[in-house]
Structures are given as C-alpha cells and as structure tokens.
Scaffold this active site. Sequence first.
Site, PDB file in Angstrom:
ATOM      1  CD  GLN A  62      17.852 -40.786  11.483  1.00  0.00           C
ATOM      2  OE1 GLN A  62      16.783 -40.212  12.045  1.00  0.00           O
ATOM      3  NE2 GLN A  62      18.184 -41.293  10.236  1.00  0.00           N
TER       4      GLN A  62
ATOM      5  CG  ASN B  30     -17.030 -12.651  55.951  1.00  0.00           C
ATOM      6  OD1 ASN B  30     -17.470 -13.104  55.204  1.00  0.00           O
ATOM      7  ND2 ASN B  30     -16.342 -11.516  56.038  1.00  0.00           N
TER       8      ASN B  30
ATOM      9  NE  ARG C   1       6.965 -29.762   4.224  1.00  0.00           N
ATOM     10  CZ  ARG C   1       5.760 -30.470   3.889  1.00  0.00           C
ATOM     11  NH1 ARG C   1       4.721 -29.888   3.466  1.00  0.00           N
ATOM     12  NH2 ARG C   1       5.843 -31.723   4.252  1.00  0.00           N
TER      13      ARG C   1
ATOM     14  CB  ALA D 232     -12.769  -2.243  58.939  1.00  0.00           C
TER      15      ALA D 232
ATOM     16  CD  GLU E 210       7.109 -43.509  -2.922  1.00  0.00           C
ATOM     17  OE1 GLU E 210       6.807 -42.625  -2.883  1.00  0.00           O
ATOM     18  OE2 GLU E 210       7.309 -44.506  -1.786  1.00  0.00           O
TER      19      GLU E 210
ATOM     20  CG  ASN F 265       2.943 -13.473  50.566  1.00  0.00           C
ATOM     21  OD1 ASN F 265       2.825 -12.329  50.334  1.00  0.00           O
ATOM     22  ND2 ASN F 265       2.969 -14.535  49.977  1.00  0.00           N
TER      23      ASN F 265
ATOM     24  N   GLY G 160      13.633 -35.832  13.269  1.00  0.00           N
ATOM     25  CA  GLY G 160      13.809 -34.745  12.476  1.00  0.00           C
ATOM     26  C   GLY G 160      13.508 -33.349  13.150  1.00  0.00           C
TER      27      GLY G 160
END
Length: 454
Positions: A73, A375, A15, A421, A154, A384, A11
Amino acid sequence: MNKCAIILAAGQGKRIKSNLPKVLHKVCGKEMVNHVIDTMRAADINDVNVIIGKGAELVKERTTEKKVSYSLQAEQLGTGHAVKCAKDFLNGKSGIVVIFTGDAPLIKNETVANLVDTHIKESNKATLLTSIIENPTGYGRIIRKDNSVEKIVEHKDCNEHEIKVNEINAGMYCFDIKSLVNALDKLSNDNAQGEYYLTDVIGILKSEGEKVGAMVTEFEETIGVNSRSELAVAEKILRDRINKKHMDNGVTIIDPASTYIGIDVEIGQDTIIYPNNVIEGDTLIGEDCILYPNSRIENGKIGNSVSIQSSVIVDSSVGNETTVGPFAYIRPESTIGNNVKIGDFVEIKKASIGNDTKVSHLTYIGDAEVGTGCNFGCGTVVVNYDGKKKYKTIVGNNAFIGCNTNLVSPVEVEDNAYIAAGSTITKKVPNGSLAIARAKQTNIEGWVSRKGQK
C-alpha cells in the site's frame, strides 16, 4: 472451506513517535505483527498476506521467517484502500478471508477460530468482531436488527437511540472472498478525508441484501496500540496472561508483577521463579528448576533441576542438575552438561562443558571443548584471541586446571592432566602429566631496606 488472512500493517503510527514502523514494536518480546501472524496460524489459517507500506522492507525483514506473502500500500488512503491493495492476493480464491490489524497483538487464536465458525454456521457474507463496553464514546456502534447487523454508525453520526448502544466495532472481520472483492470495486472515497473505509463494505453488502453478522468478544482482546502508553497496557495484559498460563500449568511464580516471560517460552512443572527474572525468545526450561532473582535467559534450553542465580544465559543450553551463578554469563553457542557447576563471575563463550565439571569462580572459557569431571581453579583464562583470529582449546576428561592458569589457544590438555597454579600453557599437556609453566621463585634478601621501602 479455504481460509486465508489479511493483516493490515502499512501505517507508520505517528502517535507512537518512532522511526520504527508501529507494528514492529514488541510486546512480551515479539513484534506485534508477528503476534498476529502466529495467532492466525494457531487458528489454522496458513495462507497469510501482510499489507505493507511505511518501512516496508524492514517489516518484510522482521517477518520473513513467518513465510507470508505481501501486498504494498504505497499511499495510506484508508483501511478499504489497504484491502484493495491485496486484490492480487485474493484473485482467483474462494472461501473466506479474515482481516485483522497488525497493531492488535492481544487477539486470541480461539477467538479467530470462533469468528470463522460463526461466519460459516450463520451463512454470513460478512461477520464482524465486536465488543460490549460500558463507555462506547468515540467508537462506531453496531446497530442490529433481528440479531443480524443492520449497519455501523460512527459516534458523531449517532441519533438519540443509536448513541445508547454499547456494542462497538472492533475493526476485525471475516468475509466471503467473492462478496468482498465485489464490494471493494464499489467503494468510494467521497468523504471529508478522501479515504476508502472498510466499514463501507458492510453498507454495500447490506444494500445488496446480503447477510451480515457479528460475534462479541472481550474488549481487551481487540485493543489496538497507537502510543507508547498503549504499548505498555498491551504488554501488561499479555504478560499477565502468560504468567497465569504457566502458573495454571504448575509453575510457581513468586511475584508475577515483576516476572517477565516471553510468549514462546515453555516451563516445566514445579519450577520456581523468583522476582525480577526476564525469560525471552525460544526458551525451554525443564521441571523442578529454581530461578533465583535477577536472571535473564534468552533462547535458552535449560534441563531439569537446574539452579540459576543472578546470571545471563543467551542462545545456549544447560543440562540437568547444574548450577549457574551468581553473576555468571553464558554467551551464545555454549553447551553446559549435567551436574556442572558454573560459579560466580564465570564467563562461557562458544564452548562445551562436559558433565560433572566444576568452573567455580572468576574464570573465562571461550572457543573450547571441555571434557567430563574437570576442575578449573579460580582465575583461569582461555586465551582464545591473538588480535586477529580466534583459536580453539581442548581439555580432556578429569583434567585439573590450577588457579590463575592461562591456556593459550590453540592448545590441548589431555585426559587426567594436571596444571600447576600460575602456569601459562602454550603446548600440549600429555595424558596424566603435570605441567608447570612459570618462572622459578627467587628471594632477594635485604632488598626492601636497600631500596628504602617500608
């Protein structure tokens, strides 16, 4: 005895108002139909057939790893018609078949196993799964006689006695295969909807003098999902179950109501989980970990004694006694070693970080192999990508990368090397060397006053 399963998943689910087939909506991180398939397998039923219809190819795509078979189905003409579409699957088989719905993800494997055992023990041709609820309005009633099922009525067809019955049909069954196939041939769609109903099989079997039984289980397990609100109900029920299981196994969850753990997640004893964590997929978390608030882990392998703060880890592994975060992002295909520090605003992508390495803050490491005891200073970037292709960077053991360093891939920094650095490194740094790659500082005196700058 041979056992197989049919799962009704054809199905669309009007809803639920979605372009996605209903059974593919997720509960606790897994598609509902896959919950049901996994439950069958956990109940020792390995031969599973899924009835597909609306969105058939997408349902196949999302269930392909489950190694199931499929029946189509093409038209949705009722539950009986759906099972009729599986006659090729049933052809030549003997033994029993269980039939469950792909939109009822809360059923437990113990319940499926008990249903099969009850069916065999009582020598039934059909055994229904039922529930007893306080207000059965709208549900089909189970009418028993001498403890066996006489019929299903039912709600709109109940007489004054039947309307008082509070045992209802869950829409889940166990059948003798040959009896089911025989009854399917006799099904009629002579009703107002023009559909074939699986419940009519019970009447056919009873008319032939066959024994039909029923097994009662908790109503909560049988809840089907037909709307977004019902999806939320199922999510809450299953999430509560999952959290309780982990707490029973020795995991501390500070606030279960704000903790979201997927069905397949494994967590070790004495791990503590703070609020607002989301743990999904095939994730394994070790013992004695602490997950502080606001992290997300998906398909992660986390070692023992790991601390994670406000971070994201996806498709990656983290070793023992490592700290991650706050605000770190470990992207797919990354491996973080033992006793590593991945600090704040650090991003790791498709990289391996060796044991005892520190990447404390404001750093990006992508497509790289990093050794042990390194480090990384603040602001380091592994460059990269050249606009067309990704390249690899290799950093050896005990390397020291100074703040604001650019490592332009492909490049290698050998063991025990130091980088000053502010350097931009484009060539190999040999073992034990200091690399400085920056312009010499020049001071121009009086420049500010000559330019009129304050």
